[in-house]
Each structure stands twice: as C-alpha cells, then as structure tokens.
Motif scaffolding. Structure first.
Motif, mmCIF file in Angstrom:
data_model
loop_
_atom_site.group_PDB
_atom_site.id
_atom_site.type_symbol
_atom_site.label_atom_id
_atom_site.label_comp_id
_atom_site.label_asym_id
_atom_site.label_seq_id
_atom_site.Cartn_x
_atom_site.Cartn_y
_atom_site.Cartn_z
ATOM 1 N N ILE A 41 0.847 -1.198 0.000
ATOM 2 C CA ILE A 41 0.000 0.000 0.000
ATOM 3 C C ILE A 41 0.880 1.244 0.000
ATOM 4 O O ILE A 41 2.036 1.211 0.408
ATOM 5 N N SER A 42 0.311 2.339 -0.466
ATOM 6 C CA SER A 42 0.964 3.650 -0.344
ATOM 7 C C SER A 42 -0.122 4.710 -0.288
ATOM 8 O O SER A 42 -1.198 4.550 -0.880
ATOM 9 N N GLU A 215 -6.041 11.495 8.039
ATOM 10 C CA GLU A 215 -6.916 11.357 6.880
ATOM 11 C C GLU A 215 -6.064 10.913 5.700
ATOM 12 O O GLU A 215 -5.078 11.562 5.359
ATOM 13 N N TYR A 216 -6.449 9.792 5.086
ATOM 14 C CA TYR A 216 -5.655 9.239 3.994
ATOM 15 C C TYR A 216 -6.148 9.741 2.639
ATOM 16 O O TYR A 216 -7.347 9.817 2.392
ATOM 17 N N GLN A 217 -5.196 10.030 1.770
ATOM 18 C CA GLN A 217 -5.493 10.450 0.407
ATOM 19 C C GLN A 217 -4.574 9.696 -0.547
ATOM 20 O O GLN A 217 -3.536 9.183 -0.151
ATOM 21 N N ASP A 218 -4.969 9.655 -1.829
ATOM 22 C CA ASP A 218 -4.165 8.959 -2.849
ATOM 23 C C ASP A 218 -3.820 7.548 -2.400
ATOM 24 O O ASP A 218 -2.675 7.101 -2.523
ATOM 25 N N TYR A 219 -4.819 6.839 -1.888
ATOM 26 C CA TYR A 219 -4.606 5.500 -1.345
ATOM 27 C C TYR A 219 -4.506 4.499 -2.492
ATOM 28 O O TYR A 219 -5.411 4.360 -3.306
ATOM 29 N N ASN A 220 -3.388 3.780 -2.546
ATOM 30 C CA ASN A 220 -3.150 2.808 -3.610
ATOM 31 C C ASN A 220 -2.785 1.450 -3.017
ATOM 32 O O ASN A 220 -2.102 1.376 -1.984
ATOM 33 N N THR A 221 -3.226 0.386 -3.671
ATOM 34 C CA THR A 221 -2.922 -0.964 -3.214
ATOM 35 C C THR A 221 -2.196 -1.744 -4.297
ATOM 36 O O THR A 221 -2.298 -1.432 -5.489
#
Length: 241
Positions: A41-42, A215-221
């Motif tokens: 994840i990032s 708060e998470y943004q631009d969440y990529n898996t």
C-alpha cells in the motif's frame, strides 16, 4: 436401557464448543482475508497533532509491504522518517539515523500484516499483544453492530479489538501502553478496494483525550515498491510517489 454419559465426556464437549466460540472471530478474519489482502500500500496522510487548544498540521507520506515493512516520511525535505522492519524501528532526523528501537507498532499487524500468517501464529501474536482471545461479544457502536475480542461487555480497561460485524474490518483498538497510558484508536471512513476494506480516517485518543487525527489520500494498493525503501542503509536514496 438408559445411556450413561460420563462427566468427563460432557466436559470435553463443553470445552470443544467454548473453544470454537471464543476463537471464531480470529478464525473468520484469517479465513476471509488470507490470500486476498493487498501485498503493498501507499498513501498520503493529512495529520493533525492536537495538544490542548494547539493544533499542528502536517502531511506525511507512507508506504508498506505486508506483513512487516512500513515507512513514514514525516518531512522528506528535512530527512525526518521512521522505518519499521521486522522487529526493529529506525528513526531518522536531518537525514541521519538517530535511534534504533523495538518495533511496537501493532497497527501495522492489525491493519494487514496478520493476514499473511497462518492461523495459529495469528492467535499467538494477538495474545502476545495482550488481547484475551477467550473473551468475545457483540454490541452496537456508532450505529453499527460490531464484534469485540479481548474483554467482557462494558469493560474498556483491557486491550481489545473491535470489528464491523458484517464485513469484518477493524473499527477500534484499545491498547494499554502502560498502567497509566491507554491508547484508543478509532478507524472509520472505510472503502472497499478489491477484496479488502481500508480505513481512510483514524482518531487517536490518549487516556480519553483526542491527540491526533489522520486522513488518507491517494490511497493505492498492490503498488510496486522497491524493498530498498525499507532498508535503513539506503535511506535518502530511494523514494516512492
């Protein structure tokens, strides 16, 4: 002729039923997400550090490869980061390694790492965190049904983890860091990506007082991450977007 059932036989049945009941939540979690959780994840994190009436706003960059690699860049320009690798935590200030500590960040394990280990190992680790896997109940929290592992109903003094009853994603973790310090993490704003649910917001409470929000943004898996990102010896040479 009446059948005579021995007391020991009845006791064995009761023990088996109780064992199935008390371990059911962990069983279900591992069965549901093992082999389905994203490997990496990032994301970018909007962080608010709260001290009484003072608020400090920061932007952190974070990335991880499950089960046990994670990195937080608090301030890339200043060379301020934390790398979590296995059982070690490495802290960097001004681009230099300043501290090596035990990795006591159990959140990495609970929000994904546990799904990359066999069931028996998960039960052992959860127990080592101080969560009693023999205590479980169902209740309602924030308008939704949740399942709680680690304490009797109404007891908020013990280490415990709370999961959404329907989709089995983590919504709360109460962790006693010491006899005087209790952390209470609230996870919400979950979204489903692929086969897994991921929280987008976390509130941190220390002894009942809100001290940090995320708060998470631009969440990529399942992103491609160079393992060198998590190598303390290569700090400052490799980054991710």
């Amino acid at each position: 002729m009446k059948r005579i059932i021995s007391f020991s036989f009845l006791l064995l049945i009761v023990m088996q039923v109780n064992a199935q009941k008390t371990s059911s939540l962990i069983d279900e979690l591992v069965n549901k997400y093992s082999g389905k959780w994203p490997k990496s994840i990032s994301f970018t994190q909007k962080t608010v550090l709260i001290n009484d009436s003072t608020k400090i706003y920061q932007t952190w960059h974070e990335a991880g490869i499950f089960p046990d690699l994670f990195r937080i860049d608090f301030d890339r320009a200043a060379g301020s980061s934390a790398i979590f690798s296995g059982d070690k935590q490495y802290r960097f200030t001004n681009g230099k390694l300043t501290r090596t500590l035990p990795n006591n960040n159990f959140l990495i394990y609970l929000v994904g790492g546990m799904y990359f280990h066999p069931l028996d190992s998960v039960k052992k680790t959860i127990s080592n965190i101080g969560i009693d896997i023999n205590e479980e109940y169902t209740t309602t929290w924030k308008g939704k049904k949740v399942r709680v592992l680690g304490a009797k109903e109404g007891d908020l003094t013990k280490n415990q983890i709370w999961y959404d009853e329907k989709d089995l994603y983590l919504v709360r973790f109460i962790h006693n860091l010491s006899a005087k310090v209790q952390m209470d993490y609230h996870f919400y704003g979950h979204i489903k990506i692929g086969n897994a649910w991921h929280e987008m917001l976390i509130d941190f409470y220390q002894n009942g007082k809100l001290t940090q929000t995320e708060e998470y943004q631009d969440y990529n898996t399942n992103v491609t991450l160079d393992p060198a990102i998590f190598d303390p010896a290569k700090y400052g040479k490799v980054y991710w977007k």
